[in-house]
Design an enzyme around this catalytic site. Structure first.
Site, PDB file in Angstrom:
ATOM      1  N   GLU A 143      10.262   0.599  10.329  1.00  0.00           N
ATOM      2  CA  GLU A 143      11.254   1.661  10.126  1.00  0.00           C
ATOM      3  C   GLU A 143      10.523   2.963  10.401  1.00  0.00           C
ATOM      4  O   GLU A 143       9.683   3.375   9.611  1.00  0.00           O
ATOM      5  CB  GLU A 143      11.808   1.571   8.703  1.00  0.00           C
ATOM      6  CG  GLU A 143      13.162   2.201   8.566  1.00  0.00           C
ATOM      7  CD  GLU A 143      13.060   3.662   8.185  1.00  0.00           C
ATOM      8  OE1 GLU A 143      13.046   4.495   9.128  1.00  0.00           O
ATOM      9  OE2 GLU A 143      12.974   3.965   6.991  1.00  0.00           O
ATOM     10  N   GLY A 165       7.112   4.534   8.331  1.00  0.00           N
ATOM     11  CA  GLY A 165       6.224   5.671   8.572  1.00  0.00           C
ATOM     12  C   GLY A 165       6.413   6.192   9.977  1.00  0.00           C
ATOM     13  O   GLY A 165       7.496   6.079  10.560  1.00  0.00           O
ATOM     14  N   CYS A 199      13.357  10.440   7.228  1.00  0.00           N
ATOM     15  CA  CYS A 199      13.349   9.894   8.596  1.00  0.00           C
ATOM     16  C   CYS A 199      14.716  10.022   9.250  1.00  0.00           C
ATOM     17  O   CYS A 199      14.821  10.200  10.458  1.00  0.00           O
ATOM     18  CB  CYS A 199      12.880   8.447   8.583  1.00  0.00           C
ATOM     19  SG  CYS A 199      13.718   7.449   7.364  1.00  0.00           S
ATOM     20  N   LYS A 257       0.849  -1.199   0.000  1.00  0.00           N
ATOM     21  CA  LYS A 257       0.000   0.000   0.000  1.00  0.00           C
ATOM     22  C   LYS A 257       0.885   1.249   0.000  1.00  0.00           C
ATOM     23  O   LYS A 257       1.595   1.521   0.962  1.00  0.00           O
ATOM     24  CB  LYS A 257      -0.903   0.052   1.232  1.00  0.00           C
ATOM     25  CG  LYS A 257      -1.946   1.163   1.049  1.00  0.00           C
ATOM     26  CD  LYS A 257      -2.570   1.643   2.332  1.00  0.00           C
ATOM     27  CE  LYS A 257      -1.842   2.756   2.997  1.00  0.00           C
ATOM     28  NZ  LYS A 257      -1.917   4.071   2.318  1.00  0.00           N
ATOM     29  N   GLU A 286      10.002  14.830  15.952  1.00  0.00           N
ATOM     30  CA  GLU A 286      10.287  14.830  14.515  1.00  0.00           C
ATOM     31  C   GLU A 286       9.393  15.878  13.846  1.00  0.00           C
ATOM     32  O   GLU A 286       8.167  15.763  13.896  1.00  0.00           O
ATOM     33  CB  GLU A 286      10.003  13.433  13.956  1.00  0.00           C
ATOM     34  CG  GLU A 286      10.444  13.255  12.532  1.00  0.00           C
ATOM     35  CD  GLU A 286      10.230  11.835  12.018  1.00  0.00           C
ATOM     36  OE1 GLU A 286       9.149  11.267  12.247  1.00  0.00           O
ATOM     37  OE2 GLU A 286      11.148  11.303  11.367  1.00  0.00           O
TER      38      GLU A 286
HETATM   39  P1  NDP Z   1       1.877   7.563   8.662  1.00  0.00           P
HETATM   40  O1  NDP Z   1       2.758   6.749   9.537  1.00  0.00           O
HETATM   41  O2  NDP Z   1       0.481   7.773   9.065  1.00  0.00           O
HETATM   42  O3  NDP Z   1       1.833   6.922   7.185  1.00  0.00           O
HETATM   43  C1  NDP Z   1       2.684   5.938   6.686  1.00  0.00           C
HETATM   44  C2  NDP Z   1       1.878   4.913   5.900  1.00  0.00           C
HETATM   45  O4  NDP Z   1       1.028   4.176   6.787  1.00  0.00           O
HETATM   46  C3  NDP Z   1       0.940   5.526   4.871  1.00  0.00           C
HETATM   47  O5  NDP Z   1       0.833   4.674   3.758  1.00  0.00           O
HETATM   48  C4  NDP Z   1      -0.370   5.586   5.646  1.00  0.00           C
HETATM   49  O6  NDP Z   1      -1.487   5.715   4.835  1.00  0.00           O
HETATM   50  C5  NDP Z   1      -0.334   4.281   6.376  1.00  0.00           C
HETATM   51  N1  NDP Z   1      -1.188   4.199   7.545  1.00  0.00           N
HETATM   52  C6  NDP Z   1      -1.780   5.195   8.244  1.00  0.00           C
HETATM   53  N2  NDP Z   1      -2.482   4.695   9.289  1.00  0.00           N
HETATM   54  C7  NDP Z   1      -2.318   3.357   9.253  1.00  0.00           C
HETATM   55  C8  NDP Z   1      -2.774   2.279  10.073  1.00  0.00           C
HETATM   56  N3  NDP Z   1      -3.536   2.492  11.138  1.00  0.00           N
HETATM   57  N4  NDP Z   1      -2.404   1.016   9.751  1.00  0.00           N
HETATM   58  C9  NDP Z   1      -1.624   0.778   8.697  1.00  0.00           C
HETATM   59  N5  NDP Z   1      -1.157   1.756   7.869  1.00  0.00           N
HETATM   60  C10 NDP Z   1      -1.493   3.026   8.149  1.00  0.00           C
HETATM   61  O7  NDP Z   1       2.553   8.922   8.383  1.00  0.00           O
HETATM   62  P2  NDP Z   1       1.836  10.263   7.871  1.00  0.00           P
HETATM   63  O8  NDP Z   1       1.924  10.265   6.421  1.00  0.00           O
HETATM   64  O9  NDP Z   1       0.486  10.447   8.457  1.00  0.00           O
HETATM   65  O10 NDP Z   1       2.767  11.344   8.520  1.00  0.00           O
HETATM   66  C11 NDP Z   1       2.622  11.687   9.892  1.00  0.00           C
HETATM   67  C12 NDP Z   1       3.972  11.960  10.491  1.00  0.00           C
HETATM   68  O11 NDP Z   1       4.738  10.771  10.478  1.00  0.00           O
HETATM   69  C13 NDP Z   1       4.792  12.949   9.719  1.00  0.00           C
HETATM   70  O12 NDP Z   1       4.514  14.232  10.102  1.00  0.00           O
HETATM   71  C14 NDP Z   1       6.190  12.541  10.062  1.00  0.00           C
HETATM   72  O13 NDP Z   1       6.586  13.151  11.248  1.00  0.00           O
HETATM   73  C15 NDP Z   1       6.093  11.066  10.275  1.00  0.00           C
HETATM   74  N6  NDP Z   1       6.554  10.274   9.126  1.00  0.00           N
HETATM   75  C16 NDP Z   1       7.710   9.632   9.267  1.00  0.00           C
HETATM   76  C17 NDP Z   1       8.201   8.883   8.227  1.00  0.00           C
HETATM   77  C18 NDP Z   1       9.480   8.178   8.367  1.00  0.00           C
HETATM   78  O14 NDP Z   1       9.953   7.588   7.411  1.00  0.00           O
HETATM   79  N7  NDP Z   1      10.074   8.194   9.532  1.00  0.00           N
HETATM   80  C19 NDP Z   1       7.513   8.790   6.951  1.00  0.00           C
HETATM   81  C20 NDP Z   1       6.241   9.482   6.925  1.00  0.00           C
HETATM   82  C21 NDP Z   1       5.818  10.188   7.980  1.00  0.00           C
HETATM   83  P3  NDP Z   1      -1.939   7.204   4.415  1.00  0.00           P
HETATM   84  O15 NDP Z   1      -0.927   7.690   3.479  1.00  0.00           O
HETATM   85  O16 NDP Z   1      -3.209   7.052   3.773  1.00  0.00           O
HETATM   86  O17 NDP Z   1      -2.021   7.999   5.695  1.00  0.00           O
END
Ligand code: NDP
Length: 504
Positions: free
Chosen positions: A285, A263, A319, A211, A416
């Site tokens: 991660e 994420g 990240c 996804k 972050e």
């Molecule tokens: P998320 O962790 O919400 O998103 C990462 C992925 O997980 C996306 O594909 C998201 O879908 C999906 N997701 C969301 N909720 C669920 C769930 N309950 N179960 C399974 N999968 C899920 O990150 P965000 O994009 O909302 O960003 C929020 C914050 O996270 C950012 O501000 C940043 O600080 C941090 N972040 C950190 C990352 C890293 O690599 N360390 C990467 C991205 C974000 P969808 O896109 O539809 O929300």
């Protein structure tokens, strides 16, 4: 966003060279670049996309969809299918069939051929992938063209080479695939994260349901076309687009053997709870708050380049971004002066322009989060500074920003921000630098800048971080493992280690 061009320029206080008058005139004046836009014509964006299940694009069962937009212009790019629990189930079933009947039985050397083929097609279509990534994500074309796409292809080349050598990878004489991998990726490096997930899974003999993030689905869907072009057997790769609920359905599906997630720490925690007590294997991660440590004997100009690369690369949506600068007190003023001068030369704007250094923030939500935490930084007493810059009228934009006078207690030193925002702290001794660097709930990466090899080794040994870069930052290579400690998650991706999470 304001509906007119915005100029930002704020001063940090009495020690700021801008206010004391020691800073040279706007250095951008010396570098006037003519626009050099990359052509969009190379990409054919369809008006709507289905899900990629069992080798075909199909409409979601419920017929629902969502829009993906360009964060640089807010233009709607396409309608994308939203996968429900039922769609995820169909994708997992397709992946299971492909696993049982085809992929797990195929000799490694044959699987490797498919991966090599995918890698070569990615190279052939690299311009298309780069332009599409830039349009959907907002990152500068220079980055998608020179970093994301080549590194993504390199991951497929690298893991293609392992497919027929798994028994020599150090995981026993007869390592076996796990089965169906459910993979959920974020929006900051859409194609690159896809390749970090899919390449090792396939090389090890697993099939996948992936996804992509809601805001950046388009390169994953182009990758699905590449799978078709490579004649990959149907069901080996399935792409289910959607929001968090779709991700949650992938993670929770009973027939998924392995969950791989990149994420936020918050969602990572929820996933860990969902899979607790099941047989599923997990790699997470998650976030980071990396310390980039500059000692007084470091080559300062190179260090400043590393600081800029560490936090402004990909708008700080990284990240492992070097979001906490720890600078030795004796050189702090000089480093800050050089850093501000360098920041004043960064070009912000149209991500498709080949001169652009800093592109658009990926979404309105992320922009709001960056504003919120930056405002907190100011309210907590840190000094805020951004170079004078004109931000485009439409889209999501945030100027490169630095906070000085930050202490460990400040939220901008601990949380972050995931944007182009640097928090600067100082230290006097190596021991203090290590203490401050490790004083974080995260432990993903760190940087050390010094002339002394012995100090690099000493500091790297003390740091509780998965990756430590010495006199460089943000270097990625498919042969090198990557992953964190503490709230940055567990498991490693990349290198030989990256196979372990996909083998029994
Ligand atoms: P998320 O962790 O919400 O998103 C990462 C992925 O997980 C996306 O594909 C998201 O879908 C999906 N997701 C969301 N909720 C669920 C769930 N309950 N179960 C399974 N999968 C899920 O990150 P965000 O994009 O909302 O960003 C929020 C914050 O996270 C950012 O501000 C940043 O600080 C941090 N972040 C950190 C990352 C890293 O690599 N360390 C990467 C991205 C974000 P969808 O896109 O539809 O929300």
């Amino acid at each position: 966003m304001a509906d007119t061009s915005v100029s930002t320029s704020s001063a940090t206080g009495a020690t700021d060279p801008e206010t004391t008058g020691t800073r040279p005139a706007d250095p951008r004046a010396a570098f006037d670049y003519a626009p050099a836009p990359e052509s969009r014509a190379v990409v054919d964006i369809r008006s709507s996309y289905g899900l990629f299940v069992n080798g075909e694009f199909v409409d979601p069962v419920g017929g629902t969809s969502f829009k993906t937009i360009s964060p640089a212009t807010e233009e709607v790019l396409a309608e994308v299918g939203e996968a429900s629990v039922e769609d995820v189930d169909l994708a997992v079933r397709a992946a299971r069939r492909a696993y049982t009947r085809v992929w797990s039985k195929m000799p490694g050397r044959e699987r490797g051929k498919y991966l090599f083929r995918i890698a070569r097609i990615m190279q052939e279509r690299s311009r298309e992938l780069a332009v599409l990534e830039t349009i959907d994500n907002g990152k500068p074309i220079r980055e998608s063209r020179d970093v994301d796409v080549p590194t993504a292809a390199a991951h497929f080349f690298y893991y293609a080479g392992w497919a027929d050598k798994l028994e020599h990878a150090g995981f026993g004489n007869d390592p076996r695939p796990l089965g169906v991998a459910g993979q959920v990726i974020p929006w900051n490096f859409p194609l690159l994260m896809l390749s970090w997930k899919i390449a090792p899974a396939l090389a090890a003999g697993n099939t996948v349901v992936l996804k992509p993030a809601e805001t950046t689905p388009l390169t994953a869907l182009l990758f699905a076309e590449i799978c078709q072009q490579a004649d990959l057997p149907p069901g080996v790769v399935n792409i289910v687009t959607g929001a968090g609920e779709t991700g949650s359905a992938v993670v929770a599906h009973d027939d998924v053997d392995k969950v791989a997630f990149t994420g936020s720490t918050e969602v990572g925690r929820m996933i860990a709870k969902t899979v607790a007590g099941t047989d599923k294997r997990v790699t997470l991660e998650l976030g980071g708050k990396a310390a980039n440590i500059v000692f007084d004997d470091a080559p300062l100009d190179q260090a400043v380049e590393g600081i800029v690369n560490g936090i402004f690369f990909n708008q700080g949506h990284v990240c492992c971004a070097g979001s906490r600068l720890l600078v030795q007190e004796s050189v702090a003023d000089e480093v800050m002066e050089r850093l501000k001068r360098r920041m004043s030369t960064l070009r912000i704007g149209d991500p498709l322009d080949k001169n652009t250094d800093v592109g658009a923030i990926n979404s309105a939500e992320q922009l709001a989060k960056i504003h919120e935490l930056s405002d907190v930084g100011e309210a907590e007493g840190a000094g805020r500074w951004s170079p004078p810059c004109d931000l485009p009228a439409r889209g999501f934009w945030f100027p490169p920003t630095v906070f000085t006078g930050v202490s460990q207690a400040h939220r901008i030193a601990r949380e972050e921000i995931f944007g182009p925002v640097l928090s600067v702290l100082t230290f006097r001794t190596p021991a203090e630098a290590v203490e401050k660097a490790n004083n974080s709930p995260f432990g993903l990466s760190a940087g050390v800048w010094t002339d002394k090899g012995s100090r690099i080794l000493w500091v790297a040994n003390q740091l509780r971080a998965g990756v430590v870069w010495a006199n460089t930052f943000n270097k990625f290579d498919p042969t090198s493992p990557f992953g964190g400690y503490k709230e940055s998650g567990y498991g490693r991706e990349g290198g030989r280690h990256g196979l372990e999470g996909y083998l029994a």
